[in-house]
Design a protein around this motif. Structure first.
Motif, PDB file in Angstrom:
ATOM      1  N   GLY A  53       0.825  -1.208   0.000  1.00 33.95           N
ATOM      2  CA  GLY A  53       0.000   0.000   0.000  1.00 33.95           C
ATOM      3  C   GLY A  53       0.855   1.251   0.000  1.00 33.95           C
ATOM      4  O   GLY A  53       1.942   1.286   0.594  1.00 33.95           O
ATOM      5  N   ASP A  54       0.369   2.300  -0.681  1.00 34.42           N
ATOM      6  CA  ASP A  54       1.116   3.559  -0.758  1.00 34.42           C
ATOM      7  C   ASP A  54       0.875   4.412   0.477  1.00 34.42           C
ATOM      8  O   ASP A  54      -0.179   4.341   1.112  1.00 34.42           O
ATOM      9  CB  ASP A  54       0.675   4.361  -1.987  1.00 34.42           C
ATOM     10  N   SER A  55       1.856   5.259   0.788  1.00 31.76           N
ATOM     11  CA  SER A  55       1.622   6.304   1.774  1.00 31.76           C
ATOM     12  C   SER A  55       0.705   7.362   1.163  1.00 31.76           C
ATOM     13  O   SER A  55       0.671   7.553  -0.056  1.00 31.76           O
ATOM     14  CB  SER A  55       2.942   6.950   2.200  1.00 31.76           C
ATOM     15  N   GLY A  56      -0.059   8.046   1.988  1.00 27.02           N
ATOM     16  CA  GLY A  56      -0.973   9.066   1.503  1.00 27.02           C
ATOM     17  C   GLY A  56      -0.247  10.290   0.992  1.00 27.02           C
ATOM     18  O   GLY A  56       0.876  10.601   1.411  1.00 27.02           O
ATOM     19  N   LEU A  57      -0.893  11.013   0.084  1.00 26.62           N
ATOM     20  CA  LEU A  57      -0.324  12.255  -0.430  1.00 26.62           C
ATOM     21  C   LEU A  57      -0.283  13.314   0.673  1.00 26.62           C
ATOM     22  O   LEU A  57      -1.213  13.421   1.478  1.00 26.62           O
ATOM     23  CB  LEU A  57      -1.151  12.776  -1.601  1.00 26.62           C
ATOM     24  N   GLY A  58       0.767  14.109   0.668  1.00 26.35           N
ATOM     25  CA  GLY A  58       0.847  15.214   1.612  1.00 26.35           C
ATOM     26  C   GLY A  58      -0.007  16.381   1.169  1.00 26.35           C
ATOM     27  O   GLY A  58      -0.180  16.632  -0.024  1.00 26.35           O
ATOM     28  N   GLY A  59      -0.563  17.102   2.122  1.00 21.89           N
ATOM     29  CA  GLY A  59      -1.367  18.276   1.808  1.00 21.89           C
ATOM     30  C   GLY A  59      -0.494  19.496   1.557  1.00 21.89           C
ATOM     31  O   GLY A  59       0.617  19.610   2.084  1.00 21.89           O
ATOM     32  N   ASN A  60      -0.990  20.424   0.758  1.00 20.09           N
ATOM     33  CA  ASN A  60      -0.263  21.659   0.472  1.00 20.09           C
ATOM     34  C   ASN A  60      -0.416  22.655   1.616  1.00 20.09           C
ATOM     35  O   ASN A  60      -1.428  22.669   2.327  1.00 20.09           O
ATOM     36  CB  ASN A  60      -0.768  22.297  -0.817  1.00 20.09           C
ATOM     37  N   ILE A  61       0.591  23.521   1.764  1.00 21.86           N
ATOM     38  CA  ILE A  61       0.582  24.576   2.773  1.00 21.86           C
ATOM     39  C   ILE A  61       0.865  25.896   2.072  1.00 21.86           C
ATOM     40  O   ILE A  61       1.813  25.984   1.277  1.00 21.86           O
ATOM     41  CB  ILE A  61       1.644  24.331   3.860  1.00 21.86           C
ATOM     42  N   SER A  62       0.066  26.926   2.357  1.00 21.07           N
ATOM     43  CA  SER A  62       0.266  28.223   1.715  1.00 21.07           C
ATOM     44  C   SER A  62       0.009  29.349   2.704  1.00 21.07           C
ATOM     45  O   SER A  62      -0.995  29.337   3.426  1.00 21.07           O
ATOM     46  CB  SER A  62      -0.665  28.361   0.507  1.00 21.07           C
ATOM     47  N   VAL A  63       0.916  30.324   2.721  1.00 23.68           N
ATOM     48  CA  VAL A  63       0.743  31.576   3.459  1.00 23.68           C
ATOM     49  C   VAL A  63       0.842  32.696   2.437  1.00 23.68           C
ATOM     50  O   VAL A  63       1.875  32.844   1.775  1.00 23.68           O
ATOM     51  CB  VAL A  63       1.814  31.754   4.551  1.00 23.68           C
ATOM     52  N   THR A  64      -0.200  33.496   2.281  1.00 26.53           N
ATOM     53  CA  THR A  64      -0.203  34.520   1.233  1.00 26.53           C
ATOM     54  C   THR A  64       0.416  35.838   1.676  1.00 26.53           C
ATOM     55  O   THR A  64       0.853  36.632   0.847  1.00 26.53           O
ATOM     56  CB  THR A  64      -1.631  34.797   0.740  1.00 26.53           C
ATOM     57  N   GLY A  65       0.434  36.107   2.989  1.00 26.33           N
ATOM     58  CA  GLY A  65       0.918  37.379   3.503  1.00 26.33           C
ATOM     59  C   GLY A  65       2.291  37.272   4.140  1.00 26.33           C
ATOM     60  O   GLY A  65       3.057  36.336   3.895  1.00 26.33           O
ATOM     61  N   ASP A  66       2.619  38.251   5.002  1.00 30.46           N
ATOM     62  CA  ASP A  66       3.870  38.219   5.752  1.00 30.46           C
ATOM     63  C   ASP A  66       3.851  37.049   6.736  1.00 30.46           C
ATOM     64  O   ASP A  66       2.799  36.654   7.241  1.00 30.46           O
ATOM     65  CB  ASP A  66       4.059  39.521   6.539  1.00 30.46           C
ATOM     66  N   LEU A  67       5.039  36.536   7.046  1.00 29.55           N
ATOM     67  CA  LEU A  67       5.193  35.449   8.015  1.00 29.55           C
ATOM     68  C   LEU A  67       6.288  35.840   8.990  1.00 29.55           C
ATOM     69  O   LEU A  67       7.431  36.071   8.587  1.00 29.55           O
ATOM     70  CB  LEU A  67       5.551  34.146   7.301  1.00 29.55           C
ATOM     71  N   ARG A  68       5.936  35.920  10.275  1.00 30.87           N
ATOM     72  CA  ARG A  68       6.943  36.302  11.257  1.00 30.87           C
ATOM     73  C   ARG A  68       6.686  35.593  12.577  1.00 30.87           C
ATOM     74  O   ARG A  68       5.572  35.123  12.857  1.00 30.87           O
ATOM     75  CB  ARG A  68       6.963  37.818  11.481  1.00 30.87           C
ATOM     76  N   GLY A  69       7.736  35.499  13.382  1.00 31.64           N
ATOM     77  CA  GLY A  69       7.627  34.904  14.699  1.00 31.64           C
ATOM     78  C   GLY A  69       7.775  35.943  15.777  1.00 31.64           C
ATOM     79  O   GLY A  69       8.228  37.068  15.537  1.00 31.64           O
ATOM     80  N   SER A  70       7.397  35.571  16.992  1.00 30.02           N
ATOM     81  CA  SER A  70       7.557  36.446  18.147  1.00 30.02           C
ATOM     82  C   SER A  70       8.952  36.262  18.710  1.00 30.02           C
ATOM     83  O   SER A  70       9.353  35.151  19.062  1.00 30.02           O
ATOM     84  CB  SER A  70       6.508  36.109  19.209  1.00 30.02           C
ATOM     85  N   SER A  71       9.696  37.333  18.819  1.00 32.87           N
ATOM     86  CA  SER A  71      11.079  37.248  19.297  1.00 32.87           C
ATOM     87  C   SER A  71      11.160  36.876  20.767  1.00 32.87           C
ATOM     88  O   SER A  71      12.197  36.426  21.245  1.00 32.87           O
ATOM     89  CB  SER A  71      11.801  38.573  19.064  1.00 32.87           C
TER      90      SER A  71
END
Length: 296
Positions: free
Chosen positions: A202-220
């Protein structure tokens, strides 16, 4: 249910100790237009669970039908859980329900839409459940406090028989994303859309796509690491020429053979401390320019 009306704005507030539990049913909450057709009232939710044993998870739809005024702010203090329940028919894992949120600003904690495994007692062929899709749209900021999980269920069967993993759900963030766990002991936020592991032929399942359209930042001050796990899916971060990426650490894929999908960085790398890639069979495209301080 819906609340508020044109000329009569409303606010929905759930006490911190309360959870809305649907036992597999779908949950839809809409805020309607406030006075003068301006944005509707805010929504504060403790948590919602649509998961239940033996069934697929119900969907959670927040502000998907708000009228001409548009949605207000949405804050979810605890988890949104739509995972697939434990299979009662051994050959078929259960699917996770979708989660869709629209708002001016969004704050969410953990979201889990993962599918469940088929059972190890299953006759063949057997199939893991699919992960549910997640879509969050905001005109302001999408603040993520905890992990967003939409993995497919594993394919299990008796005597190492053939079983197929469930597909991972997709993650779509329409707007600017801030990673902020509020806890320096939790420096990472995980996005997981991997397909479930297959067994035998049996095959492993397909991975889902991930999308961020805007800015991406973390908290320092707390969480400045994004940990991506997407298997064969495609990840697109940012919009070319319009957005930026500002993180201390970006882990570009899980350290496993299922990591075959591509990562596309369209946002300009204003600050990227460490890019962790692992030696796996996937590609990384850096289209937006910028600087990487350390690549491992």
């Amino acid at each position: 249910f819906s609340y508020g009306a044109n000329g009569l704005g409303g606010r929905y507030f759930m006490p911190a100790s309360a959870y809305l539990v649907s036992n597999g049913g779908n949950v839809r909450i809409d805020t309607k237009d406030s006075a003068g057709g301006s944005a509707a009232g805010a929504m504060t939710i403790s948590g919602i669970v649509t998961s239940v044993a033996t069934l697929s998870g119900g969907s959670i739809l927040l502000n998907q039908n708000t009228g001409t005024g548009g949605p207000g702010a949405v804050a979810v203090r605890n988890a949104l859980e739509t995972m697939g329940g434990t299979a009662d028919s051994p050959r078929y894992g259960r699917s996770g329900g979708e989660v869709r949120i629209a708002a001016t600003d969004v704050l969410v904690n953990r979201i889990n839409t993962s599918g469940s495994d088929s059972l190890a007692t299953a006759t063949v062929p057997a199939f893991g459940g699919a992960g549910g899709d997640v879509e969050i749209a905001a005109t302001g900021t999408i603040t993520l406090r905890r992990n967003i999980l939409a993995a497919g269920g594993n394919g299990l069967a008796v005597s190492s028989g053939d079983a197929t993993g469930g597909a991972g759900g997709s993650l779509l963030f329409r707007g600017n994303v801030l990673l902020d766990t509020g806890d320096s002991a939790r420096p990472s936020v995980v996005f997981d859309t991997r397909g479930g592991v297959g067994q035998g032929d049996g095959d492993s399942g397909l991975g889902g796509n991930i999308s961020v359209t805007g800015d991406l930042r973390g908290s320092s001050t707390s969480s400045d690491t994004l940990d991506l796990r997407y298997g064969s899916g495609t990840v697109t971060l940012g919009t070319l020429g319009l957005t930026t990426i500002d993180l201390a650490n970006l882990v570009t894929a899980a350290d496993e053979a299922r990591s075959t999908g591509n990562l596309i960085l369209n946002g300009r790398l204003d600050t990227l401390g460490t890019l962790t890639t692992y030696a796996r069979g996937y590609g990384v495209q850096i289209n937006g320019g910028g600087t990487i301080e350390n690549a491992v």
